[in-house]
Design a protein around this motif. Sequence first.
Motif, PDB file in Angstrom:
ATOM      1  N   TRP A  68       0.786  -1.226   0.000  1.00 55.90           N
ATOM      2  CA  TRP A  68       0.000   0.000   0.000  1.00 55.90           C
ATOM      3  C   TRP A  68       0.825   1.286   0.000  1.00 55.90           C
ATOM      4  O   TRP A  68       0.409   2.263  -0.647  1.00 55.90           O
ATOM      5  CB  TRP A  68      -1.003  -0.003   1.146  1.00 55.90           C
ATOM      6  CG  TRP A  68      -0.440   0.203   2.517  1.00 55.90           C
ATOM      7  CD1 TRP A  68      -0.125  -0.737   3.434  1.00 55.90           C
ATOM      8  CD2 TRP A  68      -0.159   1.460   3.128  1.00 55.90           C
ATOM      9  NE1 TRP A  68       0.352  -0.167   4.568  1.00 55.90           N
ATOM     10  CE2 TRP A  68       0.344   1.191   4.414  1.00 55.90           C
ATOM     11  CE3 TRP A  68      -0.267   2.794   2.715  1.00 55.90           C
ATOM     12  CZ2 TRP A  68       0.737   2.187   5.288  1.00 55.90           C
ATOM     13  CZ3 TRP A  68       0.128   3.790   3.586  1.00 55.90           C
ATOM     14  CH2 TRP A  68       0.620   3.490   4.865  1.00 55.90           C
ATOM     15  N   PRO A  69       1.998   1.347   0.639  1.00 56.56           N
ATOM     16  CA  PRO A  69       2.715   2.634   0.559  1.00 56.56           C
ATOM     17  C   PRO A  69       3.081   3.007  -0.874  1.00 56.56           C
ATOM     18  O   PRO A  69       2.910   4.158  -1.293  1.00 56.56           O
ATOM     19  CB  PRO A  69       3.959   2.382   1.419  1.00 56.56           C
ATOM     20  CG  PRO A  69       3.557   1.282   2.359  1.00 56.56           C
ATOM     21  CD  PRO A  69       2.686   0.400   1.551  1.00 56.56           C
ATOM     22  N   GLY A  70       3.596   2.015  -1.627  1.00 59.42           N
ATOM     23  CA  GLY A  70       3.983   2.289  -3.001  1.00 59.42           C
ATOM     24  C   GLY A  70       2.792   2.613  -3.890  1.00 59.42           C
ATOM     25  O   GLY A  70       2.856   3.506  -4.745  1.00 59.42           O
ATOM     26  N   GLU A 118      -8.500   0.746  -6.092  1.00 59.18           N
ATOM     27  CA  GLU A 118      -7.528  -0.301  -6.379  1.00 59.18           C
ATOM     28  C   GLU A 118      -7.561  -1.392  -5.315  1.00 59.18           C
ATOM     29  O   GLU A 118      -7.493  -2.580  -5.623  1.00 59.18           O
ATOM     30  CB  GLU A 118      -6.116   0.284  -6.483  1.00 59.18           C
ATOM     31  CG  GLU A 118      -5.844   0.987  -7.787  1.00 59.18           C
ATOM     32  CD  GLU A 118      -4.365   1.129  -8.060  1.00 59.18           C
ATOM     33  OE1 GLU A 118      -3.553   0.524  -7.319  1.00 59.18           O
ATOM     34  OE2 GLU A 118      -4.008   1.835  -9.017  1.00 59.18           O
ATOM     35  N   MET A 119      -7.668  -1.004  -4.057  1.00 55.57           N
ATOM     36  CA  MET A 119      -7.737  -1.986  -2.987  1.00 55.57           C
ATOM     37  C   MET A 119      -9.013  -2.822  -3.087  1.00 55.57           C
ATOM     38  O   MET A 119      -8.987  -4.042  -2.862  1.00 55.57           O
ATOM     39  CB  MET A 119      -7.678  -1.283  -1.627  1.00 55.57           C
ATOM     40  CG  MET A 119      -6.359  -0.616  -1.309  1.00 55.57           C
ATOM     41  SD  MET A 119      -4.949  -1.797  -1.201  1.00 55.57           S
ATOM     42  CE  MET A 119      -4.246  -1.624  -2.864  1.00 55.57           C
ATOM     43  N   ALA A 124     -11.623  -8.012  -4.726  1.00 52.94           N
ATOM     44  CA  ALA A 124     -12.544  -8.706  -5.628  1.00 52.94           C
ATOM     45  C   ALA A 124     -11.833  -9.832  -6.363  1.00 52.94           C
ATOM     46  O   ALA A 124     -12.387 -10.925  -6.540  1.00 52.94           O
ATOM     47  CB  ALA A 124     -13.146  -7.715  -6.620  1.00 52.94           C
ATOM     48  N   VAL A 125     -10.602  -9.591  -6.804  1.00 53.36           N
ATOM     49  CA  VAL A 125      -9.825 -10.630  -7.482  1.00 53.36           C
ATOM     50  C   VAL A 125      -9.582 -11.811  -6.556  1.00 53.36           C
ATOM     51  O   VAL A 125      -9.719 -12.974  -6.945  1.00 53.36           O
ATOM     52  CB  VAL A 125      -8.481 -10.059  -7.992  1.00 53.36           C
ATOM     53  CG1 VAL A 125      -7.544 -11.179  -8.425  1.00 53.36           C
ATOM     54  CG2 VAL A 125      -8.722  -9.103  -9.150  1.00 53.36           C
ATOM     55  N   GLU A 126      -9.226 -11.534  -5.315  1.00 60.11           N
ATOM     56  CA  GLU A 126      -8.975 -12.606  -4.358  1.00 60.11           C
ATOM     57  C   GLU A 126     -10.245 -13.412  -4.086  1.00 60.11           C
ATOM     58  O   GLU A 126     -10.202 -14.643  -3.970  1.00 60.11           O
ATOM     59  CB  GLU A 126      -8.418 -12.025  -3.060  1.00 60.11           C
ATOM     60  CG  GLU A 126      -7.019 -11.438  -3.218  1.00 60.11           C
ATOM     61  CD  GLU A 126      -6.482 -10.854  -1.920  1.00 60.11           C
ATOM     62  OE1 GLU A 126      -7.217 -10.895  -0.914  1.00 60.11           O
ATOM     63  OE2 GLU A 126      -5.353 -10.347  -1.934  1.00 60.11           O
TER      64      GLU A 126
END
Length: 233
Positions: A68-70, A118-119, A124-126
């Motif tokens: 998350w930082p990047g 994005e998160m 959703a992908v997982e």
Amino acid sequence: MLSHTTAHSRRSTRPDAGPGAPADPLEPLAHLFRDLGSSANGLSAREAARRLEVYGPNELVRRGGRRWPGELARQFTHPLALLLMLAAALAWASGTPPLGIAIAAVIVLNAGFAFAQEMQAERAVEALAAFLPEHARVLRDGDRFEVEARLLVPGDVLLIEEGERICADARLISGTVEVDASTLTGESVPVTRSADAVNGAVTLLDAPYVVFSGTACTGGEAQAMVTTTGMRT
């Protein structure tokens, strides 16, 4: 996570087209067979193995690690954000600090919303990856085989029956099925998909003869030509 082509932007997935060029499931079946280099009898085992090397496994990839930082920092370094930063600096330098502060607030809000989206997409992908089946039934050399779902490739003929989960995006080539698409659309009522349907859909998601990875067959049986796999679904 899902990227689809439209009827107005067709690209070929012939074996010589290279990975990353999806077929258009809205085009006529004869054209789809040609573009995918396949037929109603499916691929040969040798060709399926070759395409697996080209397209990669039919898996939804989870990006591990503390990212998350990047990813948050990236929201402040894309061209539009940098342009807005320049505008904020110029506004401040020209003697209008309130305008500079307002532009800076827009940058922060935009970055926050984009990062949250994005998160959400990652989650959703997982969730979809956990829902996909481990095995699928296909036609290879005209015979029925059960294979690992991760080994499906574009051009495979997927056999779909009631109670099965669908593990790739595909165009129906025969039969009619009812599909639970709630994982994609949120609608609890199954939708009918038929190989004989006439396409009057505005979007690919509504196409009456296309089924998608992450959905489930609740009735009927059909055969479908796999058009996209893995992270391209």
